[in-house]
Design a protein around this motif. Structure first.
Motif, mmCIF file in Angstrom:
data_model
loop_
_atom_site.group_PDB
_atom_site.id
_atom_site.type_symbol
_atom_site.label_atom_id
_atom_site.label_comp_id
_atom_site.label_asym_id
_atom_site.label_seq_id
_atom_site.Cartn_x
_atom_site.Cartn_y
_atom_site.Cartn_z
ATOM 1 N N GLU A 127 -36.909 1.944 -6.715
ATOM 2 C CA GLU A 127 -35.695 2.455 -6.057
ATOM 3 C C GLU A 127 -34.598 1.393 -6.060
ATOM 4 O O GLU A 127 -33.430 1.691 -6.338
ATOM 5 N N VAL A 128 -34.966 0.142 -5.810
ATOM 6 C CA VAL A 128 -33.981 -0.954 -5.851
ATOM 7 C C VAL A 128 -33.379 -1.013 -7.249
ATOM 8 O O VAL A 128 -32.168 -1.104 -7.424
ATOM 9 N N GLY A 129 -34.252 -0.896 -8.244
ATOM 10 C CA GLY A 129 -33.795 -0.972 -9.629
ATOM 11 C C GLY A 129 -32.848 0.153 -9.966
ATOM 12 O O GLY A 129 -31.839 -0.050 -10.653
ATOM 13 N N MET A 130 -33.125 1.363 -9.470
ATOM 14 C CA MET A 130 -32.255 2.518 -9.724
ATOM 15 C C MET A 130 -30.874 2.276 -9.109
ATOM 16 O O MET A 130 -29.843 2.453 -9.759
ATOM 17 N N VAL A 131 -30.874 1.852 -7.853
ATOM 18 C CA VAL A 131 -29.595 1.645 -7.157
ATOM 19 C C VAL A 131 -28.790 0.558 -7.858
ATOM 20 O O VAL A 131 -27.593 0.713 -8.117
#
Ligand code: 56B
Length: 491
Positions: free
Chosen positions: A92-96
């Protein structure tokens, strides 16, 4: 609370009065972006661009029909060739972080060259142009082990100009437009993210000591004179981060801290988002893993308000501050702040980091592609001087009244289309028909027409409304060169 405990509200009041608390600085952000009001003002005073009522009604009917036929929703976002998805191994961090990086640079892919000579990116055995060329650059860099979507990297010595130029390298002789500006914007955004949304752990020690000293001096002793212990909020230990983020960072070390003393960057010794696990198994010494949560903190500061997040971006980042002057009044267009929020909303299907209570307040994103589609649908009508200017392939300078009229009237036109759809189909309100989805669909339809040869990349064929009514032929005119970003030369 016992007598000798510091009164947290008093301490916060002290911090705010000393403007020491970052919390105070960002709480003033409104959820009203002012973009729709600006668009209505531009439309009401425009003399070179108008909105055709019949075209608007017809467009509303055909767009709603297409939405129904395709079951058009946020799901369409993840079905795009190159958009990142959790299923592909992104955290999720990577997506954001990916979406922030993408929309920080999501502007001006215009070329005057032919389809074969224009800037294009080789990735996954294909050649990508336009917006997709940007997404392909980011995916390719991650695959090559360059953490291009990690804000900390943008000012790391490993992220040299040469490395960043290599990230955006072209498969043709034409390079990506405004390359140097894009690199400067990455570095500026990385610095701002660290300063304004950085990890308390990373606050410089002297900065922290200053804060403590000032609070010590100001700590008011209780009436009975006993000592007040001044507590400087310690950084939240990683386990107290939201469960999903703590899990992400514990498991995957979604971001890698690049050690400036590390050896020259090579494909194997830098852990990228997308292939964390493979490298994690490798025998290479693993640098300390620490997620870059600065963009997450920015998103969280908006308290699930799309409008607040748009305003936070415009407030903190000059390169997101997409405003202009029209008839001596400041107008807000905020294309990329809005498209960032919309991409988050779509990528996470309105949940988690994509959950926004006021997503319907976003407007169309005033780029150069959707106005073309609105013109082709007979929604936008140009005055003869503007039409002549465009058809003689003359450039419209950034900030020119014509540019502002085209962008502002496009925003207002999509708002009228949205209202017309809801008037014709009241049930559509429940299915989430909003300006974002209408915009996404208009962009995708424009690209489909381009692929089908109806709109070539460098020359855009418009059905000029007057000619069509007179049974005229297709007007081959080049779309105006309207950079959708006001690039101010960096001093
Ligand atoms: N208004 C609006 N402008 C958009 C997009 C997108 C892509 N969004 C994707 C996400 C969800 C959608 O389904 C799309 O697939 C790019 N652009 C802008 O266009 C220009 C690039 O044009 P070209 O050179 O032809 O690729 C450039 O200024 C870029 O910022 C959009 O959606 N709306």
């Amino acid at each position: 609370m016992s007598d000798d405990e510091a009164d947290p509200e008093l301490l916060e009041l002290l911090r705010q009065s000393l403007s020491l608390s970052k919390k105070a600085a960002s709480d003033e952000v409104s959820s009203d972006t002012g973009v729709l009001k600006s668009a209505e003002h531009i439309y009401a005073n425009a003399i070179d661009v108008s909105i055709d009522m019949y075209g608007t009604k017809a467009a509303a009917a055909s767009l709603f029909k297409t939405m129904q036929q395709r079951g058009y929703s946020t799901q369409a976002w993840s079905q795009h060739d190159l958009h990142p998805a959790i299923e592909q191994g992104f955290s999720e961090v990577g997506m954001v972080n990916f979406i922030f990086t993408m929309d920080l640079l999501n502007f001006s892919f215009w070329s005057e060259l032919s389809e074969t000579e224009r800037y294009q990116v080789e990735y996954l055995g294909k050649r990508w142009t336009g917006y997709k060329s940007l997404v392909a650059c980011l995916r390719r860099a991650l695959d090559e082990g360059v953490p291009i979507t990690t804000p900390r990297y943008w000012n790391d010595s490993l992220g040299s100009d040469d490395v960043l130029r290599h990230v955006f390298r072209s498969a043709t002789d034409e390079q990506i437009p405004l390359l140097e500006e894009r690199i400067a914007m990455l570095r500026e955004a990385g610095m701002i993210l660290h300063q304004d949304f950085g990890d308390p752990d990373e606050i410089r020690s002297d900065e922290k000591e200053t804060l403590e000293a000032e609070l010590d001096q100001l700590a008011l002793g209780p009436a009975d004179g006993s000592e007040v212990e001044v507590v400087v909020a310690d950084p939240a230990p990683i386990e107290s981060l939201p469960a999903d983020v703590a899990m992400e960072s514990a498991q995957a070390g979604a971001e890698v801290e690049t050690d400036t003393t590390a050896p020259e960057i090579t494909q194997s010794n830098v852990v990228s988002e997308a292939n964390n696990d493979e490298v994690a198994k490798s025998s290479l010494p693993q640098p300390e893993r620490r997620p870059d949560l600065t963009v997450l903190r920015l998103v969280e500061k908006a308290d699930k308000s799309a409008g607040k997040l748009v305003n936070l971006l415009a407030k903190h980042f000059p390169s997101f501050r997409d405003e202009a002057r029209f008839l001596s009044k400041r107008v807000r267009l905020l294309k990329r702040p809005q498209i960032f929020v919309a991409d988050l909303w779509a990528a996470f299907n309105g949940a988690g980091y994509g959950e926004f209570t006021d997503i319907d307040h976003l407007t169309m994103f005033a780029d150069y592609r959707v106005p073309q589609m609105l013109r082709a649908l007979g929604v936008l009508v140009y005055s003869p001087p503007l039409h002549y200017h465009i058809s003689s392939l003359k450039e419209i300078p950034s900030g020119h009244s014509w540019e502002v009229q085209l962008r502002g009237c496009s925003i207002w036109a999509v708002e009228l289309i949205r209202r017309e759809i809801l008037r014709q189909h009241p049930e559509a309100a429940a299915t989430g028909v909003n300006a974002v989805l209408i915009d996404f669909l208009l962009y995708d339809l424009a690209k489909e027409r381009e692929s089908a040869g109806e709109i070539s990349a460098s020359l855009v064929c418009f059905f000029c409304r007057a000619l069509r009514e007179l049974g005229g032929t297709l007007f081959k005119i080049k779309w105006l060169k309207m950079p959708d970003l006001q690039v101010v030369p960096r001093s």
